[in-house]
Design a protein around this motif. Structure first.
Motif, mmCIF file in Angstrom:
data_model
loop_
_atom_site.group_PDB
_atom_site.id
_atom_site.type_symbol
_atom_site.label_atom_id
_atom_site.label_comp_id
_atom_site.label_asym_id
_atom_site.label_seq_id
_atom_site.Cartn_x
_atom_site.Cartn_y
_atom_site.Cartn_z
ATOM 1 N N PHE A 685 0.636 -1.066 -0.007
ATOM 2 C CA PHE A 685 -0.096 -0.243 -0.034
ATOM 3 C C PHE A 685 0.673 1.397 0.034
ATOM 4 O O PHE A 685 1.709 1.143 0.401
ATOM 5 C CB PHE A 685 -0.724 0.421 1.333
ATOM 6 N N THR A 686 0.226 2.032 -0.876
ATOM 7 C CA THR A 686 0.896 3.924 -0.379
ATOM 8 C C THR A 686 0.143 4.063 0.205
ATOM 9 O O THR A 686 -0.880 4.419 -0.010
ATOM 10 C CB THR A 686 0.860 4.796 -1.710
ATOM 11 N N GLN A 687 0.268 5.417 1.311
ATOM 12 C CA GLN A 687 -0.632 5.979 2.101
ATOM 13 C C GLN A 687 -1.110 6.512 1.468
ATOM 14 O O GLN A 687 -0.354 7.566 0.674
ATOM 15 C CB GLN A 687 -0.068 6.885 3.066
ATOM 16 N N GLN A 688 -2.503 7.292 1.082
ATOM 17 C CA GLN A 688 -2.697 8.198 0.232
ATOM 18 C C GLN A 688 -2.691 9.536 0.822
ATOM 19 O O GLN A 688 -2.438 10.367 2.139
ATOM 20 C CB GLN A 688 -4.570 8.264 -0.106
ATOM 21 N N VAL A 938 0.916 -12.450 10.493
ATOM 22 C CA VAL A 938 0.636 -11.090 10.007
ATOM 23 C C VAL A 938 2.015 -10.239 10.558
ATOM 24 O O VAL A 938 1.817 -10.313 11.396
ATOM 25 C CB VAL A 938 -0.476 -10.141 9.996
ATOM 26 N N THR A 939 2.778 -9.637 9.652
ATOM 27 C CA THR A 939 4.021 -8.399 9.723
ATOM 28 C C THR A 939 4.109 -7.730 9.152
ATOM 29 O O THR A 939 3.372 -7.592 7.880
ATOM 30 C CB THR A 939 4.841 -9.160 9.350
ATOM 31 N N VAL A 940 4.150 -5.936 9.832
ATOM 32 C CA VAL A 940 4.092 -5.154 8.979
ATOM 33 C C VAL A 940 5.475 -4.189 8.556
ATOM 34 O O VAL A 940 6.246 -4.453 9.784
ATOM 35 C CB VAL A 940 3.232 -4.021 9.843
ATOM 36 N N THR A 941 5.810 -3.747 7.602
ATOM 37 C CA THR A 941 6.662 -2.691 7.625
ATOM 38 C C THR A 941 6.118 -1.715 6.911
ATOM 39 O O THR A 941 5.328 -1.726 6.210
ATOM 40 C CB THR A 941 7.859 -3.595 6.913
ATOM 41 N N GLY A 969 1.939 8.787 1.504
ATOM 42 C CA GLY A 969 3.201 8.278 0.178
ATOM 43 C C GLY A 969 4.506 7.162 1.413
ATOM 44 O O GLY A 969 4.758 6.752 0.725
ATOM 45 N N ALA A 970 3.685 6.967 2.613
ATOM 46 C CA ALA A 970 4.959 6.295 3.643
ATOM 47 C C ALA A 970 4.093 4.919 2.502
ATOM 48 O O ALA A 970 2.783 4.577 2.211
ATOM 49 C CB ALA A 970 4.970 5.973 4.903
ATOM 50 N N LYS A 971 5.229 3.583 2.390
ATOM 51 C CA LYS A 971 5.169 2.349 1.828
ATOM 52 C C LYS A 971 4.708 1.910 3.705
ATOM 53 O O LYS A 971 5.680 1.638 3.745
ATOM 54 C CB LYS A 971 6.113 2.240 1.326
#
Length: 983
Positions: A685-688, A938-941, A969-971
């Protein structure tokens, strides 16, 4: 005076004298005497002159009137005149003076007689002898030209003329300067004694710069003709100049050293003294240790001196070197010093590479990384050339992708140069690639490559499909299909240079780029994509894909490419179906494709089928209306079901075709899936960035909305205020859940069947509002009053039609009689899409929720900042008497898009719409997953960094919810092990 007075004057004098005689006593008479009684002027130079005085005295007893004086002798040699203009009447004892001048006009003695006429009786004519001798006296002048050369302005130079007097008399020599620049020269008269030789100094004192316009005339004696002397002179701005005036050391790495030569030249014709060389010390990175001062720089001489630059800091460095010159105008000759601390430095990897053993006819690659590894301010690195040395063994077997030269790399920039080994003969091979650059201490770099080739059996390659037919794709749209290469033989098969031989002007392309080389082992295969992008002008297109194989009898296989670009009445939704990554043991869920007749005329559909693909049988279609053919009226639609078995590992692509009577070739919907042995999956995802948002309200217009509509109208100010407070660039419009027309009792002009057209369709008010619209709140309140007259709620279908052709790209819907009822201008590519559904009953649209969600995500780009997000004010589990059932479809759609559903039974919608606005116009905190994860996997970066806190997995919405919301804009990457629950 020379000669006599005129006859008339003498006559008058005679009469006067006669009268005086008669009146004067004869016993008393005057008498004149002269002192001296004679004069010898001796020797006088020709054209020169000598003067003397003679006194006339009255020694008699009576007054004497002196009437006239003259000289009798050589014409022009003598002249006599009284020294004063008073009357010359002498009383006894008084005297008057005469001035007598001798100026000989010829050589030799020149006797003469001075005659004085008076009124005395005794001696009326007094005669006084005069003698003198003329001598030819003059001076010889040499040389007849003077060259002062080139000297610096404000300096001085003196040259001399030689004057020789060979005569027996002294002579006066007079110089005379003429011309525009005569004031810059000085010359004075001199006297040359007999037999002597003297110098006449001529001084040049230049003030202005340039060549001088001047002439010199010498008069060698009084009365002599001028002797011309040629004069040449030039003045310079500066005598000692620097070559070059600026010494640029360019870029030098910090703590390294570089030397440059500074030269000075004496451009004058006079020696110049240079006392010393100094630096101003503005930057201690510069130094010099030159000796030998003071020195004399001869005319035209050039000398060089070494200057050193060793940067002690990064960035530009400047100083001034000064040569101290004995000069009034320019006491120093200045040289500017420039340098830059931090030079481009070349890093190359690898410089040697062994491709190992490769099959004959293969094409393998290594990436040579070239980087400007200088400091951040080090300046650009220029790659100047890249060439291979000839291979003495024969045809070169190494090559590289061409790179336009020169190529510039800024500090930190790099480029990867693909180097290929394409063996054409068995055995070992080598190649040398030479690169030239401007890098510090790396002007030339040599890279060595090796490899060995082995023979193998000819390829037995199967290509499916053998021709790639895209059917019909609307103008301006793109599509993708696939080609599979399979090795049917018992030995390996190298293939290479898989690329488009003919793209028909760029219509066809390979999304993944050209495939330089692949080694396919027996029984293996792989697929790749070929895409088409139709021009807006439409037309029929043909191209060619090439595959090179190690098969001497058929080294190049050509795959024809066909496509038809034509406007279509059938509008598929979605335009392509992508199952993503699936597993054999976890078959993906079925998908749907809906086809809408967007034309004003019926369309006959004759067939729906799966065309040839990479692996036939992986995809299947069902639910096709029967019998075939069937007719769709304007605005009618049909839906088909699609399955993907995911049994063949790798990428699978096939075309879904629909034949209709308005198309020359069947309409294409690409089917894409990838079967993987992997069970892990990552959603990216890319933060909107929600600074620009398109908001569509889809409002239920059925008869049961009597209680809910007033609540919605009252809540609109809360929504608008929230949007304006966040300074959102806003587009907002309203449509209804009605698809079919009901009656004229419905407001807006569409009889309750807007079918996606914005309300009011009759344009009684503006239909697309912005943050700049005057009375935005009032107009939006009026537009959401859509009436209560429809019968079936189809919110999702209304949304899809509102944002699909022909409405979304036309100002007027061509299928209706109402003017200007299209939706052109609402949807913006750069804006986020927010859809707010408001209804007291669940959605009853014809297709599955996944179909509409996938369509919306396809519309805006899945997992992109402008991703479509759904919100709903709809029935929830907390039921009330005014709501019908539970809005499960709305709940599912909002959960899948990261939105939220709120209870339509609330008495006040103001907080609900404020919450919608604040959420829609704020960064996303909920990220829905594309598959269900196994618990605890579930893992998140965020931006590549693992994040273990500030988020949680929400099972009901299958989403990761952040409490520490990522910045715009964060990935965001969410990795999990896919669950394989049935259904």
């Amino acid at each position: 005076m020379t000669g006599r007075l005129g006859i008339w004057a003498l006559a008058v004098l005679g009469l006067v004298a006669g009268c005086a005689d008669r009146e004067r006593s004869t016993l008393a008479d005057g008498r004149l005497t002269a002192t001296p009684g004679g004069m010898d002027f001796q020797k006088v130079a020709l054209y020169d002159a000598r003067e003397t005085e003679i006194s006339l005295r009255n020694v008699g007893r009576a007054p004497v009137d002196v009437n006239e004086v003259w000289v009798e002798g050589p014409e022009g040699a003598y002249r006599a005149e009284f020294t004063s203009d008073v009357p010359h009447s002498l009383v006894p004892g008084s005297a008057a003076s005469l001035k007598v001048r001798f100026a000989p006009t010829k050589e030799g003695g020149q006797p003469a007689m001075l005659v004085v006429r008076s009124d005395t009786r005794i001696e009326p004519l007094l005669r006084i002898p005069l003698t003198g001798s003329g001598v030819d006296a003059w001076a010889r002048v040499s040389p007849r030209s003077l060259d002062f050369g080139r000297i610096e302005a404000e300096s001085s130079k003196t040259l001399a003329l030689s004057l020789e007097n060979p005569t027996e008399l002294a002579v006066e020599v007079t110089p005379r300067l003429v011309g525009a620049d005569k004031d810059e020269f000085v010359a004075k008269s001199v006297v040359v004694e007999p037999g002597a030789t003297v110098d006449l100094p001529i001084q040049f004192n230049p003030v202005k710069v340039g060549r001088k316009q001047v002439a010199l005339a010498i008069t060698p004696c009084r009365g002599c003709a001028d002797v011309p002397v040629l004069v040449a002179a030039e003045s310079l701005e500066q005598a000692v100049v620097a070559e070059p005036p600026v010494v640029d050391f360019a870029a030098v790495p910090v703590d390294r050293e570089a030397f440059r030569e500074s030269r000075i030249r004496n451009i004058s014709t006079e020696p110049m003294t240079v006392n010393q060389l100094t630096l101003d010390g503005l930057d201690l990175s510069y130094s010099q240790a030159n000796t030998g001062f003071p020195l004399v720089l001869q005319p035209g001489e050039v000398r060089g001196f070494q200057l050193r630059y060793s940067p002690g800091h990064m960035g530009p460095a400047e100083d001034m070197a000064r040569y101290h010159v004995v000069s009034k105008r320019h006491p120093t000759t200045d040289v500017k010093l420039k340098g830059f601390g931090g030079a481009a430095e070349l890093c190359v990897s690898p410089v040697t590479y062994d491709f190992g053993t490769q099959p004959l006819g293969s094409k393998t690659r290594v990436m040579v990384n070239v980087k400007n590894c200088g400091s951040s301010n080090a300046g650009a690195l220029t790659l100047e050339s890249l060439t291979w040395q000839p291979d003495p063994a024969g045809t070169a077997q190494f090559n590289n992708t061409p790179l336009a030269m020169p190529h510039t790399l800024q500090p930190g920039q790099e480029i990867n140069i693909p180097v290929f080994y394409e063996p054409t003969r068995t055995g070992s091979a080598s190649g040398v690639l030479v690169m030239t650059t401007n890098a510090y201490s790396a002007a030339t770099v040599q890279m060595d490559f090796r490899g060995t080739a082995l023979a193998h059996a000819p390829c037995e390659l199967a290509i499916t499909p053998m021709a790639l037919d895209f059917g019909t794709v609307p103008p301006g749209r793109g599509a993708v299909l696939g080609v599979k290469l399979e090795n049917k033989g018992r030995d390996l098969c190298p293939v290479k240079n898989i690329q488009l031989r003919d793209s028909d002007g760029g219509v066809f392309r390979m999304p993944g780029g050209d495939l330089f080389g692949v080694i396919i082992y027996p029984g293996d295969w792989f697929s790749f994509q070929v895409a088409v992008q139709m021009p807006v002008t439409g037309g029929t297109f043909a191209g060619t894909l090439q595959v090179e194989q190690m098969e001497p009898a058929n080294p190049v296989v050509l795959v024809p490419l066909l496509a038809n670009a034509q406007a279509t009445c059938l509008i598929p939704s979605p335009w392509y179906v992508d199952w993503g990554v699936a597993r054999r043991d976890c078959p993906p869920e079925p998908r749907e494709v809906n086809y809408l007749n967007a034309c004003t005329m019926p369309v006959s559909v004759s067939n729906v089928w799966i065309g040839p693909g990479t692996t036939d049988g992986e995809f299947s279609v069902s639910g096709v209306p029967t019998p075939l053919p069937f007719t769709l009226q304007p605005g009618e639609a049909f839906t088909v079901d699609l399955d993907y078995t995911a049994q063949v590992y790798g990428m699978n692509l096939s075309p879904l075709f629909v034949s209709s009577d308005d198309l020359a070739a069947p309409l294409l919907v690409p089917l894409i899936g990838e079967s993987s042995k992997r069970t892990d999956k990552t959603d990216h995802f890319t933060q909107q960035d929600v600074s620009k948002v398109d908001v569509l309200f889809v409002v239920d217009n059925t008869a049961s909305m009597v209680e809910e509509h007033p609540r919605l109208v009252s809540a609109i100010p809360s929504f608008v205020d929230a949007a304006l407070a966040k300074q959102v660039d806003l587009h907002v419009a309203v449509t209804t859940t009605g698809i079919a027309s009901v009656s004229n009792a419905c407001p807006g002009g569409a009889q309750g069947g807007e079918a996606g057209r914005f309300f009011p369709t009759d344009n009684a008010r503006p239909r697309i509002l912005t943050q700049a619209t005057p009375n935005l709140t009032t107009l939006l309140q009026q537009n959401v009053q859509v009436g209560q007259c429809a019968q079936v709620e189809q919110g999702f279908e209304a949304m899809r039609r509102a944002l699909s052709p022909p409405l979304v790209n036309n100002a007027d819907d061509p299928r209706t009689a109402l003017p200007r009822d299209g939706n052109l201008g609402f949807l913006r590519d750069a804006a986020a899409l927010v859809v707010v559904f408001v209804g007291d009953e669940d959605d009853h649209s014809p297709d599955a929720v996944d179909t509409y969600v996938a369509w919306a995500q396809q519309l805006k780009g899945q997992n992109q900042p402008q991703r479509a997000t759904f919100y709903a004010i709809a029935p929830t589990a907390a039921a009330c008497g005014t709501a019908g059932g539970t809005g499960t479809r709305y709940a599912e759609a909002t959960a899948r898009t990261g939105g939220e559903v709120m209870n339509v039974c609330a008495a006040n919608y103001g907080p609900l719409l404020s919450a919608v606005a604040n959420k829609a116009f704020s960064a996303q905190d909920r990220f829905p997953l594309s598959d269900s994860p196994e618990p605890g996997s579930v893992t998140v970066t965020v931006n590549g960094a693992p994040v273990t806190t500030g988020w949680r997995y929400d099972a009901p919405s299958n989403s990761v919810v952040f409490t520490n919301v990522p910045a715009p804009g964060a990935k965001v990457s969410i990795t999990y092990r896919r669950s394989c629950d049935a259904g």
